[in-house]
Design a protein around this motif. Structure first.
Motif, mmCIF file in Angstrom:
data_model
loop_
_atom_site.group_PDB
_atom_site.id
_atom_site.type_symbol
_atom_site.label_atom_id
_atom_site.label_comp_id
_atom_site.label_asym_id
_atom_site.label_seq_id
_atom_site.Cartn_x
_atom_site.Cartn_y
_atom_site.Cartn_z
ATOM 1 N N GLY A 64 102.076 22.293 51.457
ATOM 2 C CA GLY A 64 101.019 21.352 51.123
ATOM 3 C C GLY A 64 100.501 21.062 52.560
ATOM 4 N N GLN A 65 101.193 20.625 53.475
ATOM 5 C CA GLN A 65 100.625 20.336 54.824
ATOM 6 C C GLN A 65 100.020 21.068 55.349
ATOM 7 O OE1 GLN A 65 104.236 18.251 56.113
ATOM 8 N NE2 GLN A 65 103.903 16.270 55.486
ATOM 9 N N ASN A 66 100.461 22.493 55.427
ATOM 10 C CA ASN A 66 100.046 23.573 56.220
ATOM 11 C C ASN A 66 98.632 23.973 55.438
ATOM 12 O OD1 ASN A 66 101.671 24.938 58.661
ATOM 13 N ND2 ASN A 66 103.285 24.002 57.026
ATOM 14 N N ILE A 67 98.575 24.231 54.034
ATOM 15 C CA ILE A 67 97.454 24.168 53.593
ATOM 16 C C ILE A 67 96.086 23.598 53.880
ATOM 17 C CG2 ILE A 67 96.069 24.648 51.303
ATOM 18 C CD1 ILE A 67 98.640 25.824 50.053
ATOM 19 N N GLY A 99 107.060 23.280 44.777
ATOM 20 C CA GLY A 99 105.610 23.293 44.898
ATOM 21 C C GLY A 99 105.060 23.022 46.095
ATOM 22 N N LEU A 100 104.074 22.247 46.353
ATOM 23 C CA LEU A 100 103.445 21.942 47.700
ATOM 24 C C LEU A 100 104.477 21.366 48.601
ATOM 25 C CD1 LEU A 100 99.902 20.753 46.424
ATOM 26 C CD2 LEU A 100 100.631 22.863 47.459
ATOM 27 N N ALA A 101 105.411 20.631 48.297
ATOM 28 C CA ALA A 101 106.611 19.781 49.008
ATOM 29 C C ALA A 101 107.471 20.834 49.501
ATOM 30 C CB ALA A 101 107.001 18.750 48.319
ATOM 31 N N THR A 102 107.457 22.297 49.064
ATOM 32 C CA THR A 102 108.469 23.147 49.656
ATOM 33 C C THR A 102 108.226 23.370 51.404
ATOM 34 O OG1 THR A 102 108.142 24.413 47.612
ATOM 35 C CG2 THR A 102 109.372 25.572 49.551
ATOM 36 N N PRO A 103 109.685 22.730 52.022
ATOM 37 C CA PRO A 103 109.455 22.994 53.404
ATOM 38 C C PRO A 103 109.274 24.486 53.820
ATOM 39 C CG PRO A 103 111.509 22.699 52.524
ATOM 40 C CD PRO A 103 110.757 22.418 51.560
ATOM 41 N N VAL A 104 108.674 24.682 55.084
ATOM 42 C CA VAL A 104 108.376 26.089 55.476
ATOM 43 C C VAL A 104 109.152 26.170 56.712
ATOM 44 C CG1 VAL A 104 106.222 26.061 54.801
ATOM 45 C CG2 VAL A 104 106.453 25.372 57.113
ATOM 46 N N GLY A 105 109.985 24.981 57.045
ATOM 47 C CA GLY A 105 110.689 25.596 58.561
ATOM 48 C C GLY A 105 109.913 25.593 59.551
ATOM 49 N N LEU A 114 99.951 34.125 52.939
ATOM 50 C CA LEU A 114 99.285 33.477 51.534
ATOM 51 C C LEU A 114 99.040 32.050 51.806
ATOM 52 C CD1 LEU A 114 101.567 34.879 48.705
ATOM 53 C CD2 LEU A 114 99.259 35.770 49.377
ATOM 54 N N VAL A 115 99.949 31.479 52.435
ATOM 55 C CA VAL A 115 99.605 30.022 53.177
ATOM 56 C C VAL A 115 98.280 29.892 54.130
ATOM 57 C CG1 VAL A 115 100.201 27.909 54.120
ATOM 58 C CG2 VAL A 115 101.858 29.326 52.674
ATOM 59 N N ALA A 116 98.377 30.866 54.853
ATOM 60 C CA ALA A 116 97.431 31.008 55.772
ATOM 61 C C ALA A 116 96.074 31.166 55.289
ATOM 62 C CB ALA A 116 97.313 31.897 56.778
#
Length: 594
Positions: free
Chosen positions: A443-446, A477-483, A496-498
Motif C-alpha cells: 500500500g505504501q508503495n502504491i 493485502g495492502l499491508a504486505t511487506p515488500v522487503g 504490478l505494484v509499479a
C-alpha cells in the motif's frame, strides 16, 4: 577529485580555504552567525592559560613575599577558571554550530541528489553519493569530537603566547618565531601533498564501498555462476588500492609530525640557552632579564610549543575532515536541473514533438542521429527495434534522464529544457523494466506518487486495472511487506505494484521502458490488461520488447542504428517488406517468446 566515477560532480579539489568556507556558509548560514562571540571565547580560553606564568613571574620578582604570592595565586586561579569556563562554552557552541551545519549539509545534499540532472546522477555510483552524505561528513564529526575544539583553542593560545613573548623579550622571541615560520612553511607544502592523497584515498574508499555493496547484493548470482574467485579477485584489487592510498597518505603525514617535533625541540633549546645568556649579559654581569622573567619566558615557550605541537599532530586529522567536507560540498556545488522561472506543462494529455534530435552518452559516439517524430496527445506509440537500436535512449530523452546532443524536444508545445521540474513531476512518468520499490508495504508503495490518497483509493485503482485476483493472493493485502528493493515480490509482482502506483499518480505522459520484458506469460496477461486501462486517454510511449505491445498500439516507431526507419500501424508495417516485418517474422519464429 577523480574524473572517473564522480567527475560528473562539481570539483572543489583546487579550491582554497576561502572558497570552501564560502561554499559551506551558502549551505549553512548558521556558520556565520555569532563568529565574534566564538572568537572571543577562543581568545579567553587561550589567554587564561597564558596569564598563569605571568603571575608566577610577578611573585618571583617580588621575592615570593606573602603579600604578593596570595594575589598572584588568586589572579592565576581566576585566569584558569575563566579559561575553563570559556572552553566549556566554546565546546558547546562549536558542537551546536558544526553539527547543525553538517545536518544542513546532509539535508541539502539529499535535495541536490533529487534535483540534479538525471544524466549527471547516472554517471555517479550510488555508493559514492551515499558516502558523500554519510562517511565523508562523519569525518568532520570525528575530528570535532577527537580534538577539533582543542584545535581552535590551541590556535588562540598560540596567538596570545606569541604576543606575550614579544612583549617580554623580542630578541628571545625572534628565533622561536623564525623557526616556527620555517617549520610551518615546510609543513604547509607537505599539507598540499597530504590533501591530494587524502582526496584520492576518500575516492578509493568510495569505490571500495561500491565494490563491497555489489559483492554483497550479488552474492546469490556469484554463488550460482561459480564466479566467487573472480569476484574476490576484483574485490581484492579494490581493497589493495584503498589500502595503498591510505599508506601513501601516512608517509607525508608522519614526515610532517617529525618535522614539527624537530622544530619544537630546537625552539625550546634556543630559548633556554639564549635566555640564560641574555640574562647574564654585560661586564660586569648586569641581568637584562629578571629571574622571574626568564622563568615566565620558559613557561611562555611551553605554552607556545604545546599548541604548536598539537596543531602539527592534528593537521592530518584536520585535512581528512576537510577532505570529507569538501567532497560533501562538491555534491552541493553540482548544478541543479531545476529551471528558474520554468514554464508550466499545459493541462491534459501531453503531445510530443521530436525534431532532428541526436544523443550520446558522455563523450561517446552518437547513439541517436537526427530523429524526428510526432506523438499526438492521447496517442499510444510503441517503439521497437533490435538491441542497441536506440529505443531506451529515446525514452531517456523524453524523461530527462539524458540530454540531447542536438535538436529539440517539446512536450505540450514547450521545449523540454524550459519546463520547471515541479510541472513535469507526476505528469511525466517512466515505468522501467525492473521498478524500484521502497522497503515498506504494498500500500505504501502504491500510494507513493499520491501520498494524500487513502487505502480505499489504492483498492479502487487495483480493481480498475483488473488486479483484484492478484491482490487477493497477497497474505496481508495492502499491508504486505515488500522487503528491501521489493525483494519479497517477484519481478512480475513488482511490475504490478509499479503500474498501480503510476495509475494512482494519474500522469499525462507515460513512458513504459520494456515494462513487460521480465514477466512470465501468465503474469504478462495480467500486465497487458492493466496496461490497456493505464494507457487509455493518456499519451503513452511503450518501449516494446514483445510484439503484443506493438500490436495493440495506435502507431509503431521502428528504430535501427539510431534512426527512425519506419512509422505506422502494426498491420500496415507488418504487411510490407522492411525492418518491422523482419522483427514480426523473428517473433513468430520463436513462438511469440522474447
Amino acid at each position: 577529485m577523480s574524473a572517473e566515477p564522480s567527475g560528473a560532480l562539481a570539483s572543489l579539489a583546487q579550491a582554497g580555504p576561502r572558497a570552501l568556507i564560502a561554499a559551506a556558509v551558502r549551505v549553512s548560514p548558521r556558520l556565520r552567525r555569532g563568529l565574534a562571540l566564538t572568537a572571543l571565547l577562543a581568545l579567553l580560553a587561550g589567554a587564561g592559560r597564558v596569564i598563569a606564568p605571568l603571575t608566577v613571574q610577578h611573585a618571583i620578582d617580588a621575592g615570593l613575599a606573602p603579600d604578593t604570592v596570595g594575589p598572584a595565586v588568586t589572579v592565576g586561579a581566576g585566569a584558569v577558571l575563566v579559561a575553563g569556563t570559556a572552553s566549556v562554552l566554546l565546546n558547546r557552541r562549536l558542537h551546536d554550530r558544526v553539527e547543525g551545519a553538517l545536518a544542513d549539509l546532509r539535508r541539502a545534499g539529499l535535495r541536490r541528489v533529487h534535483e540534479m540532472a538525471a544524466s549527471t546522477a547516472d554517471r555517479v555510483p550510488a555508493a559514492d553519493l551515499t558516502a558523500r552524505l554519510t562517511s565523508d561528513v562523519d569525518q568532520v564529526t570525528t575530528f570535532l569530537q577527537g580534538g577539533g575544539i582543542q584545535f581552535l583553542t590551541s590556535a588562540a593560545q598560540l596567538v596570545v603566547a606569541t604576543a606575550a613573548m614579544l612583549a617580554y623579550s623580542p630578541l628571545l622571541a625572534l628565533p622561536v618565531l623564525v623557526l616556527a615560520g620555517l617549520a610551518f612553511g615546510a609543513m604547509l607544502g607537505m599539507q598540499r601533498v597530504i590533501a591530494r592523497r587524502y582526496d584520492r584515498a576518500r575516492t578509493d574508499l568510495s569505490r571500495l564501498q561500491t565494490a563491497v555493496n555489489e559483492a554483497v547484493l550479488g552474492a546469490p548470482v556469484i554463488r550460482s555462476t561459480g564466479t566467487a574467485a573472480r569476484a574476490r579477485g576484483k574485490l581484492d584489487e579494490v581493497v589493495d588500492r584503498s589500502r595503498d592510498s591510505l599508506v601513501r597518505t601516512l608517509v607525508p603525514l608522519h614526515s610532517n609530525t617529525s618535522l614539527g617535533e624537530l622544530a619544537i625541540s630546537t625552539m625550546t633549546v634556543a630559548v633556554l640557552l639564549g635566555g640564560v645568556r641574555w640574562a647574564l649579559a654585560g661586564d660586569p654581569p648586569e641581568p637584562r632579564l629578571t629571574a622571574g622573567q626568564v622563568v615566565a619566558m620558559v613557561f611562555l615557550v611551553g605554552f607556545f610549543v604545546r599548541p604548536l605541537q598539537f596543531l602539527v599532530q592534528s593537521l592530518g586529522e584536520a585535512q581528512n575532515a576537510l577532505t570529507g567536507w569538501r567532497r560533501a560540498l562538491e555534491l552541493m556545488s553540482t548544478p541543479s536541473a531545476e529551471v528558474a522561472g520554468g514554464a508550466v506543462l499545459p493541462p491534459g494529455p501531453v503531445g510530443v514533438r521530436v525534431e532532428q534530435v541526436s544523443a550520446r552518452y558522455g563523450d561517446g559516439p552518437l547513439v541517436l542521429r537526427d530523429v524526428t517524430a510526432r506523438i499526438a496527445p492521447g496517442e499510444h506509440v510503441a517503439v521497437v527495434g533490435r538491441t542497441g537500436s536506440g529505443k531506451s535512449t529515446f525514452a531517456k530523452l523524453l524523461t530527462r534522464r539524458l540530454e540531447t546532443a542536438g535538436g529539440t524536444i517539446e512536450l505540450g508545445g514547450v521545449p523540454l529544457p524550459r519546463l520547471a521540474a515541479a510541472s513535469v513531476a507526476g505528469r511525466v512518468v517512466i515505468v522501467p523494466q525492473d521498478p524500484f520499490l521502497f522497503d515498506g508495504t504494498v500500500g505504501q508503495n502504491i500510494r507513493l506518487g499520491a501520498p494524500a490518497v487513502t487505502d480505499g483509493d489504492a483498492l479502487r485503482i487495483l480493481h480498475e486495472l483488473g488486479l483484484a485476483d492478484w491482490f487477493g493472493t497477497l497474505p496481508d493485502g495492502l499491508a504486505t511487506p515488500v522487503g528491501l528493493r521489493g525483494e519479497r515480490l517477484s519481478v512480475g509482482e513488482r511490475q504490478l505494484v509499479a503500474l498501480a502506483r503510476t495509475a494512482l499518480a494519474d500522469p499525462d505522459l507515460v513512458v513504459l521502458d520494456e515494462a513487460t520484458s521480465g514477466v512470465d506469460p501468465a503474469t504478462d496477461v495480467v500486465v497487458q490488461r492493466a496496461l490497456a486501462v493505464l494507457t487509455r486517454d493518456r499519451t503513452t510511449v511503450s518501449i516494446a520488447h514483445r510484439m503484443i505491445t506493438a500490436e495493440t498500439a495506435d502507431r509503431v516507431l521502428v528504430f535501427a542504428a539510431g534512426h527512425v526507419v519506419q512509422s505506422g500501424h502494426h498491420t500496415e508495417l507488418a504487411g510490407r517488406p522492411g525492418p518491422y516485418a523482419d522483427l514480426v517474422a523473428a517473433w513468430h519464429s520463436t513462438g511469440g517468446n522474447p
